[in-house]
Design an enzyme around this catalytic site. Structure first.
Site, mmCIF file in Angstrom:
data_model
loop_
_atom_site.group_PDB
_atom_site.id
_atom_site.type_symbol
_atom_site.label_atom_id
_atom_site.label_comp_id
_atom_site.label_asym_id
_atom_site.label_seq_id
_atom_site.Cartn_x
_atom_site.Cartn_y
_atom_site.Cartn_z
ATOM 1 N N THR A 376 -6.456 6.797 4.814
ATOM 2 C CA THR A 376 -5.089 7.142 4.480
ATOM 3 C C THR A 376 -4.598 6.293 3.316
ATOM 4 O O THR A 376 -5.114 5.208 3.095
ATOM 5 C CB THR A 376 -4.213 6.882 5.730
ATOM 6 O OG1 THR A 376 -4.704 7.656 6.796
ATOM 7 C CG2 THR A 376 -2.761 7.172 5.494
ATOM 8 N N GLY A 464 -5.536 4.693 10.925
ATOM 9 C CA GLY A 464 -5.787 5.233 12.259
ATOM 10 C C GLY A 464 -4.912 4.597 13.324
ATOM 11 O O GLY A 464 -3.697 4.434 13.168
#
Length: 573
Positions: A376, A464
């Site tokens: 991300t 995560g």
């Protein structure tokens, strides 16, 4: 998964950093000073993206324009973490209305892919790569929704820097090169990946120029044709044809039907500070649940890095994540008991389960009264008018599914892997069970802190299940331990693994999981944690990526911080 070593063998590598006697400023953990600027600030995981964001704001663009421009550039420069094949969530402070807005830019599962299809294939978990975990990418829709409400410059101008770098090239940075190299062996088998994301079959090396003319073409189509160019035009038809040719289910109809949504951010008050997250299908409220539990302990008497600090943090995480596994999912497919989960009364009940001396080995979720019978990039921008953007965007597993539609220059996400398949044929079904047209449980979460109704900090920590844990640690470092914005991100981090998971193989926690401690915790803390029953290990690298901007409520001056563990930069003017 990083290689882990028992801390028993690594004690010599863990210096106690709490003594700040050799630091001029006294900030023991800060790798550098905060960036301070009067007009605008940007903090991203790539220095070139940060400069793009600042240029946009210097040219009259809003913080939203800057965030979109930076995100578009990061899809090119850091494809190991994001891209237009993925989803996006954002929280924006609007100085005109003096309130926060949230946007859920997550896509749904293909309508033609049914639970019965997974059963027919004999699958009990959704594969991590390939065509089956692909869900509708929501990032481009989110760009245009944010821009329509809060943008000032034409979208073509916002996308121009990314298009320029995609055609002319940019040098690949060190951390990105490392993760790219690790992704190629896993993903090169998937159609379109090797020819669009390798150089002669290998990842680009640190400092090597990388070009992506296919992505430049795609972004130019979006710049000319707007949102519909992606979801209803030539790009959508190319995705549809590619998926059909390669055993996939994502269709033109799925893309054409997509619509993200504006949502109300939710908050809890932590010692006078309002901490804001987005509601499910994301996991943001796990951070709020943890803070509610931890608020009942007096951290003015508990030093940072002590065994008590780490123990209480880990136990609060276990309790919140048990609820995360049970309740977090797409609210369109089942009620999420949000008010109850975030209530101070429920937090007190959960807090009572924490022993000061022993680690919890098993944790059950709570039972709400009405139920007695879910890699991300993160970036943040702030402009001269006081607008602040907290934005997170991802393809999920680094470079996503590996499915790279020919000629488009991006990879489709594999977020559908987050659905549950087991037990979905019998009642009561898990709220995150797979269904056609459903949004999966989401890990990506932006965050924001206000105080007395004024904006204070826009921040995030990617990674995560580390994300809510990272959010809580940043809040505690700022509020409980008095760290500045940079020090709060550089301080050594805690990660607990092993909680019951809301996705795929949801194996219940039976052994208390394990505690990963980053370099910087003392051996005395490690031994004390072991005596409490914690399994303490060393993990190389899973501690997330942080960016933050704070605003002085009196002067309007911005403070910026960037993750020392990444390639990023905070800068202002």
């Amino acid at each position: 998964m990083p290689v882990r070593f028992l801390l028993l063998f690594c004690a010599a590598l863990l210096p106690a950093l709490a003594d700040a006697a050799d630091r001029v400023t006294g900030h023991a953990f800060a790798t550098r000073s905060e960036v301070i600027a009067p007009h605008a600030m940007a903090a991203t995981s790539h220095p070139l993206a940060t400069q793009i964001a600042l240029d946009v704001m210097k040219q009259g663009g809003s913080a939203v324009d800057a965030a979109i421009a930076a995100n578009a550039a990061l899809g090119l420069m850091e494809p190991t973490g994001c891209g237009i094949g993925g989803d996006l969530f954002a929280i924006v402070w609007d100085p005109k209305t003096r309130r926060l807005y949230g946007y859920n830019g997550s896509g749904r599962s293909p309508r033609s892919l049914t639970l019965e299809e997974f059963r027919r294939r004999g699958l009990t978990d959704i594969p991590s790569h390939g065509p089956l975990p692909v869900s509708v990418p929501g990032a481009v829709d989110a760009w245009f929704a944010l821009h329509e409400r809060l943008g000032r410059r034409p979208m073509a101008a916002n996308l121009a820097p990314a298009i320029h770098y995609a055609r002319k090239g940019h040098p690949v940075h060190e951390v990105i090169a490392h993760y790219w190299e690790g992704s190629v062996p896993r993903l090169a088998q998937y159609p379109g990946f090797a020819e669009q994301f390798t150089i002669d079959g290998r990842a680009p090396r640190k400092g090597e120029l990388w070009r992506n003319p296919n992505l430049a073409d795609t972004l130019e189509k979006i710049a000319r044709g707007g949102r519909d160019a992606f979801y209803k035009g030539q790009i959508a038809r190319a995705i549809d044809a590619y998926m059909k040719a390669n055993g996939g289910f994502l269709s033109y109809e799925d893309l054409a039907a997509h619509q993200g949504e504006w949502v109300e951010p939710v908050s809890v008050n932590y010692r006078g500070y309002d901490v804001w997250e987005l509601p499910p299908n994301s996991q943001g409220i796990a951070a709020l649940q943890m803070l509610n539990i931890l608020e009942g302990f007096d951290f003015s008497k508990i030093p940072f890095g002590s065994a008590e600090h780490v123990h209480l943090f880990v136990e609060a995480k276990k309790l919140a994540f048990a609820d995360r596994a049970r309740f977090y999912a797409d609210p369109d497919f089942g009620k999420v008991p949000l008010d109850w989960l975030l209530s101070k009364e429920y937090a007190a009940q959960r807090r009572a389960l924490i022993s000061p001396d022993r680690a919890l080995r098993e944790v059950q979720p709570g039972t709400p009264p009405e139920l007695e019978e879910g890699d991300t990039i993160y970036l943040t921008t702030a402009d001269a008018d006081g607008m602040m953007v907290s934005l997170i965007q991802s393809n999920y597993r680094g470079m996503g599914s590996g499915m790279a539609p020919h000629g488009l220059g991006f990879i489709l996400q594999d977020r559908g892997e987050m659905f549950v398949l087991e037990g979905c044929d019998t009642g009561p079904a898990h709220p995150n069970c797979y269904a056609s047209g459903k949004r999966p449980f989401q890990t990506i979460i932006p965050a924001f802190i206000t105080r007395d109704g004024k904006p204070w900090v826009s921040f995030g920590v990617m990674g995560g299940a580390m994300q809510p844990q990272g959010h809580v640690q940043i809040v505690m470092n700022l509020v409980d331990f008095g760290m500045n914005l940079q020090e709060a991100g550089d301080a050594p981090r805690i990660q607990h693994e092993g909680s019951t998971d809301p996705t795929g193989a949801a194996t219940p926690m039976r052994d208390g999981g394990e505690v990963n401690l980053e370099t910087g915790f003392s051996w005395e803390t490690v031994r004390a944690l072991m005596r409490k029953g914690h399994r303490v290990t060393f993990a190389d690298g899973p501690y997330g990526g942080y960016q933050a901007i704070a605003r002085d409520p009196d002067t309007g001056v911005y403070f910026g911080a960037s993750e020392s563990r990444k390639d990023g930069q905070a800068a202002g003017y």
